[in-house]
Design an enzyme around this catalytic site. Structure first.
Site, PDB file in Angstrom:
ATOM      1  N   GLY A 261       0.922   5.161  -2.972  1.00 25.84           N
ATOM      2  CA  GLY A 261       0.755   4.878  -1.549  1.00 25.84           C
ATOM      3  C   GLY A 261       2.000   4.215  -1.002  1.00 25.84           C
ATOM      4  NE  ARG A 262       3.388  -1.855  -2.657  1.00 25.54           N
ATOM      5  CZ  ARG A 262       2.856  -2.896  -2.023  1.00 25.54           C
ATOM      6  NH1 ARG A 262       3.493  -3.427  -0.998  1.00 25.54           N
ATOM      7  NH2 ARG A 262       1.709  -3.410  -2.421  1.00 25.54           N
ATOM      8  CB  CYS A 329      -2.705 -19.965  18.007  1.00 16.66           C
ATOM      9  SG  CYS A 329      -4.269 -19.123  17.754  1.00 16.66           S
ATOM     10  CD  GLU A 330      -4.106 -18.832  12.171  1.00 20.98           C
ATOM     11  OE1 GLU A 330      -3.853 -19.636  11.258  1.00 20.98           O
ATOM     12  OE2 GLU A 330      -5.248 -18.536  12.547  1.00 20.98           O
ATOM     13  CE1 TYR A 358      -2.136  -1.116   0.916  1.00 20.35           C
ATOM     14  CE2 TYR A 358       0.098  -0.890   0.065  1.00 20.35           C
ATOM     15  CZ  TYR A 358      -1.258  -0.636  -0.032  1.00 20.35           C
ATOM     16  OH  TYR A 358      -1.733   0.117  -1.076  1.00 20.35           O
TER      17      TYR A 358
END
Length: 405
Positions: A261-262, A329-330, A358
């Site tokens: 996949g990646r 806001c993290e 991903y």
């Protein structure tokens, strides 16, 4: 050289941009590695399930590794044939199993005895024989991030050798199960070939024992997991990968299935974003961009490092360390810490590299932020392969609930 300025005149940031020629070549590299041996390359949809990417791979005769009925339906819609689809995952629902059996996919990778019996019951109710494979957990350290390690006994995936044997014998005796494959997958972003070869040898030995017991195996599914170079790491050469598996399978006439996949899509993708502001807080330099962790989660979730390239001409500007951060806001909404970038101004464009895997597939609407536009570069032309969500899309499925308020 690709002309980004023309692109920016038509499309606002942030957006994903994929180079389809890179995807095509990455897939063909796998086919070349296994050339001359019965094999099936099943692209892992979890990496990126955009329909246009799947359609490109379908035209190259790709199969599909799916972990939900949604992924199966995506694969079919994009033109991937049912007989090239395998269904994996530890938590398949009864509905998903029934749908997969009705669609007559190649086989289901089974991850527990209880799941095997559930498949048997559903197959009996449908009056069919379900083709199955059993995922064996070889208890081998893949030497990767613990979140994406799947081949150790403490991981939730697969079953041990003893239980696998019991499951195969159960399936052999069943009138509604047809065991056709063995399967393993030890992790993702693998940069060391040795654990893959070790797992192949271990599971090949099990396969020989199963065949000796009269089980008619036809496939040997090695999973996926080949990594890419995010930080100039040395990666596994596909020729060595294929030869290692082929050597492990000496004496076995089985079709090899691998599930990359990646390594198919990661290097094809860029996240293009623009600078909103620069700020300095207590001698710390921050570059604030219009993309956020909801758009690209890997740096926040895995502390993954992706190179950042400045697109806007910046010759002569002073270079200094900075943190590239988003508007969410993290505090974890950070794309790269201590990036050495030139002084940037509002409107300057940057590219976060190797985000084809991903990236969009893990995106969310956190902070009520619409999902991004996705573009493909193919034959020197740009086309839209996913429209940007409108603000109204954020609450469209909730409006019905307001009628009773």
């Amino acid at each position: 050289m690709f002309n980004y300025e023309e692109l920016f005149q038509t499309h606002k940031t942030p957006f994903y941009l994929y180079d389809f020629d890179k995807i095509k070549q990455a897939f063909l590299n796998y086919k070349e590695a296994f050339k001359g041996r019965k094999s099936l390359i099943c692209y892992a949809l979890k990496a990126n399930s955009n329909l246009s990417i799947l359609s490109l791979l379908a035209h190259l005769e790709s199969g599909a590794d799916c972990v939900s009925i949604g992924e199966i339906q995506r694969a079919l819609k994009a033109g991937i044939k049912p007989y090239r689809i395998v269904f994996s995952g530890v938590g398949k629902s009864a509905f998903e199993i029934e749908q997969a059996l009705k669609l007559n996919i190649l086989f289901l990778n089974v991850e527990s005895f209880m799941e095997l019996k559930t498949i048997e019951t559903i197959a009996q109710s449908l009056g069919i024989k379900a083709r199955i494979s059993i995922r064996i957990n070889p208890n081998i350290d893949a030497k990767t991030h613990p979140y994406i390690s799947t081949g150790l006994k403490e991981n939730k995936f697969g079953v041990g050798e003893k239980e696998a044997l019991e499951m195969f014998l159960w399936a052999k005796k069943s009138a509604f199960l047809e065991p056709v494959s063995v399967h393993f997958h030890i992790g993702s972003q693998l940069l060391d070939l040795e654990p893959i070869i070790e797992a192949s040898q271990k599971v090949a030995k099990i396969a020989k024992s199963l065949i000796a017991l009269g089980i008619d195996l036809r496939f040997f599914d090695v999973g996926g997991g080949i990594g890419v170079s995010y930080e100039n790491e040395e990666t596994i050469k596909l020729y060595d990968y294929a030869q290692g598996i082929l050597n492990a399978l000496q004496g076995l006439d089985l079709t090899i299935i691998c599930e990359p996949g990646r390594s198919i899509v990661a290097e094809s993708g860029e996240l293009i974003t623009q600078v909103l502001y620069e700020k300095k807080a207590q001698n710390k330099r921050f570059v604030i961009v219009d993309a956020g962790m909801n758009d690209f989660l890997r740096p926040s979730l895995y502390h993954a490092k992706h190179a950042i390239r400045v697109i806007t001409p910046s010759k002569g500007r002073e270079i200094s360390p900075c943190d590239v951060v988003g508007p969410v806001c993290e505090s974890s909404d950070t794309f790269l810490k201590d990036a050495h970038l030139p002084e940037l101004e509002p409107g300057d464009k940057i590219a976060i590299e190797k985000v084809g895997a991903y990236g969009s597939s893990m995106a969310s609407q956190y902070n009520s932020r619409p999902k991004l536009l996705e573009l493909a570069l193919e034959d020197h032309k740009i086309r839209v392969i996913r429209k940007r969500e409108a603000l109204e899309d954020l609450w469209r499925l909730e409006e019905e609930g307001l009628k009773g308020v």
